[in-house]
Write a protein that holds these residues in place. Structure first.
Motif, PDB file in Angstrom:
ATOM      1  N   ASP A 185       0.828  -1.208   0.000  1.00 34.87           N
ATOM      2  CA  ASP A 185       0.000   0.000   0.000  1.00 34.87           C
ATOM      3  C   ASP A 185       0.859   1.254   0.000  1.00 34.87           C
ATOM      4  OD1 ASP A 185      -2.648  -1.231   2.200  1.00 34.87           O
ATOM      5  OD2 ASP A 185      -2.222  -1.613   0.097  1.00 34.87           O
ATOM      6  N   TRP A 186       0.353   2.264  -0.681  1.00 38.01           N
ATOM      7  CA  TRP A 186       0.901   3.615  -0.605  1.00 38.01           C
ATOM      8  C   TRP A 186      -0.221   4.550  -0.161  1.00 38.01           C
ATOM      9  CZ3 TRP A 186       2.518   0.064  -4.066  1.00 38.01           C
ATOM     10  CH2 TRP A 186       3.888  -0.025  -4.367  1.00 38.01           C
ATOM     11  N   HIS A 187       0.060   5.397   0.835  1.00 31.38           N
ATOM     12  CA  HIS A 187      -0.909   6.420   1.215  1.00 31.38           C
ATOM     13  C   HIS A 187      -0.150   7.613   1.765  1.00 31.38           C
ATOM     14  CE1 HIS A 187      -0.511   5.664   5.562  1.00 31.38           C
ATOM     15  NE2 HIS A 187      -0.443   4.382   5.241  1.00 31.38           N
ATOM     16  N   SER A 212       4.188   6.322   2.940  1.00 28.64           N
ATOM     17  CA  SER A 212       3.535   5.654   4.048  1.00 28.64           C
ATOM     18  C   SER A 212       4.526   5.559   5.181  1.00 28.64           C
ATOM     19  CB  SER A 212       3.060   4.262   3.627  1.00 28.64           C
ATOM     20  OG  SER A 212       2.700   3.489   4.746  1.00 28.64           O
ATOM     21  N   CYS A 237      -6.471   2.028  -7.270  1.00 27.44           N
ATOM     22  CA  CYS A 237      -6.053   3.400  -6.991  1.00 27.44           C
ATOM     23  C   CYS A 237      -7.291   4.218  -6.610  1.00 27.44           C
ATOM     24  CB  CYS A 237      -5.366   4.016  -8.208  1.00 27.44           C
ATOM     25  SG  CYS A 237      -4.073   2.952  -8.922  1.00 27.44           S
ATOM     26  N   THR A 238      -7.425   4.522  -5.322  1.00 28.80           N
ATOM     27  CA  THR A 238      -8.589   5.248  -4.813  1.00 28.80           C
ATOM     28  C   THR A 238      -8.225   6.708  -4.619  1.00 28.80           C
ATOM     29  OG1 THR A 238      -9.390   3.257  -3.698  1.00 28.80           O
ATOM     30  CG2 THR A 238     -10.303   5.359  -2.971  1.00 28.80           C
ATOM     31  N   THR A 268     -12.398   4.590  -7.558  1.00 23.91           N
ATOM     32  CA  THR A 268     -11.249   3.690  -7.660  1.00 23.91           C
ATOM     33  C   THR A 268     -10.972   3.341  -9.108  1.00 23.91           C
ATOM     34  OG1 THR A 268     -11.688   2.721  -5.480  1.00 23.91           O
ATOM     35  CG2 THR A 268     -10.305   1.447  -6.985  1.00 23.91           C
ATOM     36  N   ASN A 317      -7.198  10.388   2.351  1.00 27.10           N
ATOM     37  CA  ASN A 317      -8.042   9.271   1.914  1.00 27.10           C
ATOM     38  C   ASN A 317      -7.506   8.579   0.662  1.00 27.10           C
ATOM     39  OD1 ASN A 317      -9.982   9.693   3.981  1.00 27.10           O
ATOM     40  ND2 ASN A 317     -10.872  11.377   2.792  1.00 27.10           N
ATOM     41  N   THR A 318      -6.458   9.118   0.078  1.00 31.26           N
ATOM     42  CA  THR A 318      -5.878   8.513  -1.121  1.00 31.26           C
ATOM     43  C   THR A 318      -5.174   7.205  -0.753  1.00 31.26           C
ATOM     44  OG1 THR A 318      -5.534  10.700  -2.089  1.00 31.26           O
ATOM     45  CG2 THR A 318      -4.323   8.851  -3.061  1.00 31.26           C
ATOM     46  N   LEU A 319      -5.447   6.163  -1.528  1.00 34.98           N
ATOM     47  CA  LEU A 319      -4.829   4.858  -1.270  1.00 34.98           C
ATOM     48  C   LEU A 319      -4.490   4.196  -2.601  1.00 34.98           C
ATOM     49  CD1 LEU A 319      -4.001   2.502   0.587  1.00 34.98           C
ATOM     50  CD2 LEU A 319      -6.366   1.667   0.412  1.00 34.98           C
ATOM     51  N   ARG A 321      -2.959   0.735  -4.022  1.00 35.63           N
ATOM     52  CA  ARG A 321      -2.711  -0.635  -3.546  1.00 35.63           C
ATOM     53  C   ARG A 321      -2.264  -1.524  -4.703  1.00 35.63           C
ATOM     54  NH1 ARG A 321      -6.911  -2.958   0.492  1.00 35.63           N
ATOM     55  NH2 ARG A 321      -5.508  -1.736   1.820  1.00 35.63           N
TER      56      ARG A 321
END
Length: 334
Positions: A185-187, A212, A237-238, A268, A317-319, A321
């Motif tokens: 994950d990257w956030h 992260s 990608c959210t 997403t 809130n950006t994620l 994955r």
């Protein structure tokens, strides 16, 4: 003629003082077949009929569980020996599994036999053969039944409470897949994220590197594919995010969405790089027109891969994955 030698002798004259190797205890392999009807049948089950009225066991001589076969392409050289290698590809894989069905009575034997036939029926779709090795790692292969269960009423192949057959299965994808999906994950880490351009006056304008608490602030992470076969990732990608860039710095390949395209908040984008699929979608809509022309839906090469994710207009809130399933040459890995 034979060459006299001692295993403990070394050319430098030193004596081998290594301690004796201690074998590692290793449980037996467990194998199942899951049919298109959803029924999972143990193929290394109990045929003593003590824990159940009937069981199935793999007998001696299974074949095709190791390396796939390969098709080599080459050009013959005029007036020269040999040929010029062009390409190689793995072909479909055929697996032969000799099975013994045994029951406590005729009724239970027939029930188990019919259960296996229903699970093998290729008209319902492919099934899964899964091998659980002693190291606890499970790998599966999607197969279609081809032949072997036609039946033969010979003395060796059948009896009142036993049935023997050699089932032939064919895998269109010859590689074994791990039952465990790996994920990274990257956030946005508010404590470490910095503007990509060294200016803090316009944090919503300049692109920020997504990071992260478990990854370096520049958005890079090392992903190790522990197989000798490439793996094809799926990205989720959210948003919010703009100008998304997914890069494999090890191979030099990059996937990029246009700088003018932003992923809306709570929406997403799914990037599936799998062979035969290759899709970029958001809510069912095709996003191929939003891709940069130089984009590549790249794979993870065997071994170490250094990946970098960058985007702009991100928030907490950006994620981003990454998830992928390792592929292997054999049911025991490779």
């Amino acid at each position: 003629m034979p060459i006299p030698a001692q295993y403990s002798y070394r050319p430098d004259g030193e004596t081998n003082t290594n301690t004796p190797y201690q074998p590692v205890p290793w449980p037996q392999t467990f194998m199942t077949w899951t049919g298109a009807n959803g029924d999972t049948i143990p193929l290394t089950g109990d045929i003593t009929c003590t824990s159940s009225p009937a069981g199935i066991a793999v007998t001696k001589g299974p074949a095709g569980l190791g390396m796939p076969t390969y098709d080599l392409k080459a050009d013959q050289l005029p007036n020269m020996d040999g040929g010029l290698f062009r390409s190689v590809r793995a072909t479909t894989r055929d697996i032969t599994i000799p099975l013994l069905i045994r029951g406590a009575d005729r009724t239970s034997t027939i029930r188990m036999h019919n259960r296996l036939l229903r699970a093998l029926n290729p008209g319902q779709g492919p099934g899964w053969i899964t091998a659980y090795e002693g190291d606890g790692v499970a790998r599966h292969l999607e197969c279609y039944y081809v032949s072997g269960a036609e039946g033969a009423e010979t003395e060796e192949a059948a009896g009142f409470t036993r049935i023997k057959c050699a089932v032939v299965l064919r895998a269109m994808d010859p590689y074994w897949y791990s039952n465990a999906e790996l994920q990274h994950d990257w956030h946005l880490d508010q404590g470490t994220a910095q503007p990509f351009l060294s200016s803090s006056g316009y944090p919503s304008f300049f692109p920020l590197r997504i990071s992260s608490t478990t990854f370096s602030p520049d958005g890079t992470v090392t992903v190790t594919n522990d197989s000798s076969v490439e793996a094809w990732p799926v990205w989720s990608c959210t948003g919010a995010a703009a100008g998304l860039r997914l890069e494999n710095t090890t191979t030099g390949k990059t996937f990029r969405l246009r700088d003018t395209f932003s992923i809306p908040a709570s929406q997403t984008v799914t990037v599936d790089t799998s062979p035969g699929i290759k899709t970029v979608t958001m809510g069912g809509a095709n996003l191929w027109p939003q891709m940069r022309a130089d984009s590549v839906l790249w794979q993870l090469k065997p071994g170490r891969n250094v990946l970098r994710v960058t985007a702009g207009d991100v928030n907490e809130n950006t994620l981003i994955r990454l998830h992928y399933v390792p592929r292997y040459l054999s049911y025991v890995g490779g």
